[in-house]
Motif scaffolding. Sequence first.
Motif, PDB file in Angstrom:
ATOM      1  N   MET A 131      15.665 -11.695   3.221  1.00 21.11           N
ATOM      2  CA  MET A 131      16.879 -12.175   2.590  1.00 21.11           C
ATOM      3  C   MET A 131      17.123 -11.352   1.333  1.00 21.11           C
ATOM      4  SD  MET A 131      17.754 -16.086   1.626  1.00 21.11           S
ATOM      5  CE  MET A 131      19.437 -16.505   1.340  1.00 21.11           C
ATOM      6  N   LYS A 132      18.390 -11.120   1.034  1.00 24.07           N
ATOM      7  CA  LYS A 132      18.751 -10.358  -0.156  1.00 24.07           C
ATOM      8  C   LYS A 132      18.405 -11.158  -1.419  1.00 24.07           C
ATOM      9  CE  LYS A 132      22.476  -7.834   2.066  1.00 24.07           C
ATOM     10  NZ  LYS A 132      21.581  -6.781   2.445  1.00 24.07           N
ATOM     11  N   ALA A 133      18.025 -10.421  -2.476  1.00 27.09           N
ATOM     12  CA  ALA A 133      17.652 -11.054  -3.745  1.00 27.09           C
ATOM     13  C   ALA A 133      18.179 -10.223  -4.911  1.00 27.09           C
ATOM     14  CB  ALA A 133      16.134 -11.196  -3.837  1.00 27.09           C
ATOM     15  N   LEU A 134      18.340 -10.899  -6.039  1.00 28.28           N
ATOM     16  CA  LEU A 134      18.794 -10.277  -7.272  1.00 28.28           C
ATOM     17  C   LEU A 134      17.951 -10.797  -8.418  1.00 28.28           C
ATOM     18  CD1 LEU A 134      21.021  -8.572  -8.778  1.00 28.28           C
ATOM     19  CD2 LEU A 134      22.219 -10.760  -9.104  1.00 28.28           C
ATOM     20  N   SER A 135      17.379  -9.880  -9.212  1.00 26.51           N
ATOM     21  CA  SER A 135      16.648 -10.294 -10.411  1.00 26.51           C
ATOM     22  C   SER A 135      17.642 -10.523 -11.542  1.00 26.51           C
ATOM     23  CB  SER A 135      15.643  -9.218 -10.846  1.00 26.51           C
ATOM     24  OG  SER A 135      14.485  -9.282 -10.081  1.00 26.51           O
ATOM     25  N   VAL A 136      17.473 -11.653 -12.210  1.00 24.41           N
ATOM     26  CA  VAL A 136      18.326 -12.030 -13.332  1.00 24.41           C
ATOM     27  C   VAL A 136      17.398 -12.469 -14.458  1.00 24.41           C
ATOM     28  CG1 VAL A 136      20.143 -13.592 -14.116  1.00 24.41           C
ATOM     29  CG2 VAL A 136      20.134 -12.804 -11.743  1.00 24.41           C
ATOM     30  N   ARG A 137      17.636 -11.972 -15.649  1.00 25.44           N
ATOM     31  CA  ARG A 137      16.794 -12.359 -16.783  1.00 25.44           C
ATOM     32  C   ARG A 137      17.029 -13.820 -17.148  1.00 25.44           C
ATOM     33  NH1 ARG A 137      14.853  -7.922 -20.637  1.00 25.44           N
ATOM     34  NH2 ARG A 137      15.047  -6.069 -19.351  1.00 25.44           N
ATOM     35  N   GLN A 138      15.991 -14.420 -17.661  1.00 22.56           N
ATOM     36  CA  GLN A 138      16.121 -15.778 -18.167  1.00 22.56           C
ATOM     37  C   GLN A 138      16.795 -15.725 -19.529  1.00 22.56           C
ATOM     38  OE1 GLN A 138      16.012 -18.222 -16.458  1.00 22.56           O
ATOM     39  NE2 GLN A 138      14.079 -18.675 -15.450  1.00 22.56           N
ATOM     40  N   PRO A 139      17.532 -16.728 -19.930  1.00 18.64           N
ATOM     41  CA  PRO A 139      17.758 -18.004 -19.267  1.00 18.64           C
ATOM     42  C   PRO A 139      18.941 -17.991 -18.296  1.00 18.64           C
ATOM     43  CG  PRO A 139      18.746 -18.092 -21.419  1.00 18.64           C
ATOM     44  CD  PRO A 139      18.085 -16.733 -21.295  1.00 18.64           C
TER      45      PRO A 139
ATOM     46  N   ILE B 190      17.969 -15.893  -6.107  1.00 20.73           N
ATOM     47  CA  ILE B 190      17.948 -15.597  -7.538  1.00 20.73           C
ATOM     48  C   ILE B 190      16.489 -15.518  -7.976  1.00 20.73           C
ATOM     49  CG2 ILE B 190      18.558 -16.408  -9.858  1.00 20.73           C
ATOM     50  CD1 ILE B 190      20.955 -15.381  -8.194  1.00 20.73           C
ATOM     51  N   HIS B 191      16.109 -14.324  -8.404  1.00 25.05           N
ATOM     52  CA  HIS B 191      14.759 -14.054  -8.891  1.00 25.05           C
ATOM     53  C   HIS B 191      14.811 -14.060 -10.420  1.00 25.05           C
ATOM     54  CE1 HIS B 191      11.645 -11.250 -10.366  1.00 25.05           C
ATOM     55  NE2 HIS B 191      10.904 -11.843  -9.445  1.00 25.05           N
ATOM     56  N   ALA B 192      14.001 -14.893 -11.040  1.00 19.98           N
ATOM     57  CA  ALA B 192      13.919 -14.930 -12.502  1.00 19.98           C
ATOM     58  C   ALA B 192      13.021 -13.779 -12.940  1.00 19.98           C
ATOM     59  CB  ALA B 192      13.356 -16.270 -12.966  1.00 19.98           C
ATOM     60  N   ALA B 193      13.611 -12.804 -13.587  1.00 19.46           N
ATOM     61  CA  ALA B 193      12.867 -11.620 -14.012  1.00 19.46           C
ATOM     62  C   ALA B 193      11.721 -12.000 -14.953  1.00 19.46           C
ATOM     63  CB  ALA B 193      13.811 -10.637 -14.697  1.00 19.46           C
ATOM     64  N   LYS B 194      10.721 -11.160 -14.966  1.00 16.31           N
ATOM     65  CA  LYS B 194       9.535 -11.427 -15.781  1.00 16.31           C
ATOM     66  C   LYS B 194       9.804 -11.208 -17.271  1.00 16.31           C
ATOM     67  CE  LYS B 194       4.729 -11.107 -14.821  1.00 16.31           C
ATOM     68  NZ  LYS B 194       3.698 -10.521 -14.005  1.00 16.31           N
ATOM     69  N   THR B 195      10.694 -10.282 -17.573  1.00 15.67           N
ATOM     70  CA  THR B 195      10.933  -9.895 -18.958  1.00 15.67           C
ATOM     71  C   THR B 195      12.061 -10.701 -19.602  1.00 15.67           C
ATOM     72  OG1 THR B 195      10.280  -7.644 -18.403  1.00 15.67           O
ATOM     73  CG2 THR B 195      11.468  -7.940 -20.456  1.00 15.67           C
ATOM     74  N   CYS B 196      11.801 -11.169 -20.805  1.00 14.81           N
ATOM     75  CA  CYS B 196      12.826 -11.811 -21.642  1.00 14.81           C
ATOM     76  C   CYS B 196      12.298 -11.818 -23.066  1.00 14.81           C
ATOM     77  CB  CYS B 196      13.114 -13.239 -21.177  1.00 14.81           C
ATOM     78  SG  CYS B 196      14.355 -14.067 -22.210  1.00 14.81           S
ATOM     79  N   THR B 197      12.961 -11.093 -23.952  1.00 16.12           N
ATOM     80  CA  THR B 197      12.522 -11.077 -25.348  1.00 16.12           C
ATOM     81  C   THR B 197      13.037 -12.319 -26.070  1.00 16.12           C
ATOM     82  OG1 THR B 197      14.470  -9.911 -26.185  1.00 16.12           O
ATOM     83  CG2 THR B 197      12.644  -8.546 -25.346  1.00 16.12           C
TER      84      THR B 197
ATOM     85  N   LEU C  98      12.131 -21.225 -24.054  1.00 21.16           N
ATOM     86  CA  LEU C  98      11.736 -20.005 -23.348  1.00 21.16           C
ATOM     87  C   LEU C  98      10.386 -20.166 -22.644  1.00 21.16           C
ATOM     88  CD1 LEU C  98      12.135 -17.046 -22.598  1.00 21.16           C
ATOM     89  CD2 LEU C  98      11.222 -16.426 -24.843  1.00 21.16           C
ATOM     90  N   ILE C  99       9.447 -20.789 -23.298  1.00 20.12           N
ATOM     91  CA  ILE C  99       8.102 -20.925 -22.728  1.00 20.12           C
ATOM     92  C   ILE C  99       8.085 -21.737 -21.434  1.00 20.12           C
ATOM     93  CG2 ILE C  99       7.398 -22.975 -24.039  1.00 20.12           C
ATOM     94  CD1 ILE C  99       4.661 -21.432 -24.411  1.00 20.12           C
ATOM     95  N   SER C 100       9.066 -22.612 -21.252  1.00 20.22           N
ATOM     96  CA  SER C 100       9.083 -23.461 -20.049  1.00 20.22           C
ATOM     97  C   SER C 100       9.898 -22.875 -18.893  1.00 20.22           C
ATOM     98  CB  SER C 100       9.615 -24.854 -20.393  1.00 20.22           C
ATOM     99  OG  SER C 100      10.982 -24.790 -20.720  1.00 20.22           O
ATOM    100  N   LEU C 101      10.577 -21.762 -19.127  1.00 21.86           N
ATOM    101  CA  LEU C 101      11.375 -21.134 -18.068  1.00 21.86           C
ATOM    102  C   LEU C 101      10.493 -20.311 -17.141  1.00 21.86           C
ATOM    103  CD1 LEU C 101      14.449 -19.930 -20.134  1.00 21.86           C
ATOM    104  CD2 LEU C 101      14.409 -21.788 -18.466  1.00 21.86           C
ATOM    105  N   ARG C 102      10.695 -20.486 -15.845  1.00 20.93           N
ATOM    106  CA  ARG C 102       9.935 -19.714 -14.855  1.00 20.93           C
ATOM    107  C   ARG C 102      10.340 -18.251 -14.938  1.00 20.93           C
ATOM    108  NH1 ARG C 102       7.094 -22.668 -11.440  1.00 20.93           N
ATOM    109  NH2 ARG C 102       7.561 -24.881 -11.232  1.00 20.93           N
TER     110      ARG C 102
END
Length: 130
Positions: free
Chosen positions: A1-9, A36-43, A64-68
């Motif tokens: 299935m197609k996916a897209l990484s999106v930064r949190q939040p 929707i893939h929650a990207a690993k990086t978020c400053t 931020l700490i609670s976001l996957r």
Amino acid sequence: MKALSVRQPWAWAIIYALKNVENRGWPINYRGDILIHAAKTCTKKEYQLAREFCQGMGVVIPELISLRRGQVIGIVTIVDCKFSQVASGWGMAGQYHWHLENPREIIPIPYIGRLGIFEVPDDLVMEVAA
């Protein structure tokens, strides 16, 4: 299935806060469901700017700490894509607005994201989306 990484939040807002536009510098011709893939990086700075924007939209986002992160968290349907010079709602000026509908939460799937649209094996998705 197609996916897209999106930064949190932003990924969280798509699935849980009815963020119905994803802003991108490039158009998409695809219409249909996408993970929707929650990207690993978020400053902390990116998070704070997003938090302020979301508050202006009447949305309170989790800390931020609670976001996957580094996980596929949901599915949404891409229904349209239009370039806009005007900002409105979730849409930013000078961006392609990917119009989204029908956000669905799934059991999170740890997965490494990529730039652009990428494929996640269907058997991995079907286990948790059923």
